[in-house]
Design an enzyme around this catalytic site. Structure first.
Site, PDB file in Angstrom:
ATOM      1  N   GLY A   1      37.673  -9.256 -14.539  1.00 45.51           N
ATOM      2  CA  GLY A   1      38.216 -10.610 -14.448  1.00 45.51           C
ATOM      3  C   GLY A   1      39.147 -10.982 -15.588  1.00 45.51           C
ATOM      4  CD  GLN A   2      41.357  -8.149 -20.657  1.00 43.43           C
ATOM      5  OE1 GLN A   2      40.738  -7.115 -20.383  1.00 43.43           O
ATOM      6  NE2 GLN A   2      42.001  -8.314 -21.790  1.00 43.43           N
TER       7      GLN A   2
ATOM      8  CG  HIS B   1      40.570 -13.414 -24.623  1.00 42.68           C
ATOM      9  ND1 HIS B   1      41.442 -12.481 -24.088  1.00 42.68           N
ATOM     10  CD2 HIS B   1      40.028 -14.062 -23.557  1.00 42.68           C
ATOM     11  CE1 HIS B   1      41.434 -12.582 -22.771  1.00 42.68           C
ATOM     12  NE2 HIS B   1      40.576 -13.529 -22.422  1.00 42.68           N
ATOM     13  CG  LEU B   2      34.288 -12.570 -28.169  1.00 42.70           C
ATOM     14  CD1 LEU B   2      35.305 -11.605 -28.743  1.00 42.70           C
ATOM     15  CD2 LEU B   2      33.234 -12.902 -29.207  1.00 42.70           C
ATOM     16  CG  HIS B   3      36.257 -16.554 -22.174  1.00 44.98           C
ATOM     17  ND1 HIS B   3      37.169 -17.415 -21.606  1.00 44.98           N
ATOM     18  CD2 HIS B   3      36.700 -15.306 -21.869  1.00 44.98           C
ATOM     19  CE1 HIS B   3      38.117 -16.718 -20.975  1.00 44.98           C
ATOM     20  NE2 HIS B   3      37.846 -15.440 -21.121  1.00 44.98           N
TER      21      HIS B   3
ATOM     22  CG  ASP C   1      40.759 -21.267 -21.497  1.00 50.81           C
ATOM     23  OD1 ASP C   1      40.437 -20.078 -21.569  1.00 50.81           O
ATOM     24  OD2 ASP C   1      41.528 -21.717 -20.614  1.00 50.81           O
TER      25      ASP C   1
ATOM     26  CG  ASN D   1      36.172 -12.362 -18.222  1.00 53.62           C
ATOM     27  OD1 ASN D   1      35.000 -12.235 -17.883  1.00 53.62           O
ATOM     28  ND2 ASN D   1      36.779 -13.539 -18.247  1.00 53.62           N
TER      29      ASN D   1
HETATM   30  P1  5GP Z   1      40.600 -13.927 -19.275  1.00 51.50           P
HETATM   31  O1  5GP Z   1      40.794 -14.302 -17.835  1.00 51.50           O
HETATM   32  O2  5GP Z   1      41.633 -12.900 -19.696  1.00 51.50           O
HETATM   33  O3  5GP Z   1      39.202 -13.530 -19.656  1.00 51.50           O
HETATM   34  O4  5GP Z   1      40.869 -15.238 -20.115  1.00 51.50           O
HETATM   35  C1  5GP Z   1      42.153 -15.713 -20.390  1.00 51.50           C
HETATM   36  C2  5GP Z   1      42.016 -17.183 -20.684  1.00 51.50           C
HETATM   37  O5  5GP Z   1      43.191 -17.598 -21.361  1.00 51.50           O
HETATM   38  C3  5GP Z   1      41.869 -18.043 -19.445  1.00 51.50           C
HETATM   39  O6  5GP Z   1      40.647 -18.776 -19.520  1.00 51.50           O
HETATM   40  C4  5GP Z   1      43.091 -18.942 -19.501  1.00 51.50           C
HETATM   41  O7  5GP Z   1      42.816 -20.260 -19.072  1.00 51.50           O
HETATM   42  C5  5GP Z   1      43.489 -18.890 -20.954  1.00 51.50           C
HETATM   43  N1  5GP Z   1      44.900 -19.068 -21.191  1.00 51.50           N
HETATM   44  C6  5GP Z   1      45.932 -18.462 -20.519  1.00 51.50           C
HETATM   45  N2  5GP Z   1      47.108 -18.868 -21.018  1.00 51.50           N
HETATM   46  C7  5GP Z   1      46.812 -19.736 -22.040  1.00 51.50           C
HETATM   47  C8  5GP Z   1      47.637 -20.495 -22.948  1.00 51.50           C
HETATM   48  O8  5GP Z   1      48.875 -20.464 -22.919  1.00 51.50           O
HETATM   49  N3  5GP Z   1      46.979 -21.287 -23.834  1.00 51.50           N
HETATM   50  C9  5GP Z   1      45.610 -21.347 -23.902  1.00 51.50           C
HETATM   51  N4  5GP Z   1      45.071 -22.167 -24.830  1.00 51.50           N
HETATM   52  N5  5GP Z   1      44.809 -20.652 -23.063  1.00 51.50           N
HETATM   53  C10 5GP Z   1      45.424 -19.865 -22.141  1.00 51.50           C
END
Ligand code: 5GP
Ligand code: ZN
Length: 116
Positions: free
Chosen positions: A95-96, A102-104, A30, A89
């Protein structure tokens, strides 16, 4: 051409630090880590969110890869210092922020409950 950031990463248009990649799934670090280790497990196919998954075998692919990566990093949840958290999320209230499933995978610190 897709405007989706994870589709652009999959296609090499945006650079990312890849931990794993095949033709169906990739794992990247991330860009804004919320823990010492913060990985994203992402299907190559553009699927907006968990709520849009029609084929349950995709869960097996994503969870299986997440666990492979976790095991490869020595994470097994058996010691006080090597647990981890998996998060998906979903939607605005969930919170997405990136509308590509995607999975964190987070580890390296203690996590609170309930989540913020
Ligand atoms: P969400 O908030 O949708 O659950 O998670 C999206 C994640 O993608 C966030 O943790 C954010 O930091 C990450 N993210 C957003 N843009 C990029 C990118 O360009 N590269 C990478 N490696 N992560 C990203
Ligand atoms: Zn996408």
């Amino acid at each position: 051409m897709s405007e989706c950031v994870f589709c652009k990463i999959a296609g090499g248009e945006i650079p990312a630090e890849f931990v794993y990649k095949d033709d169906k799934v990739f794992v990247i670090r991330d860009v804004n880590p919320q823990a010492p280790t913060h990985l994203l497990i992402v299907p190559v196919q553009h699927i907006v969110s968990a709520a849009e998954v029609d084929d349950p075998s995709l869960w097996s692919l994503l969870m299986g890869r997440a666990m492979e990566v976790a095991r490869g990093m020595g994470l097994d949840g058996k010691r006080d210092d090597n647990g981890f958290r998996l998060v998906i999320n979903t939607g605005i209230q969930g919170g997405q922020t990136v509308p590509h499933l995607h999975l964190h995978l987070l580890s390296g610190r203690n996590f609170g409950w309930p989540p913020g």
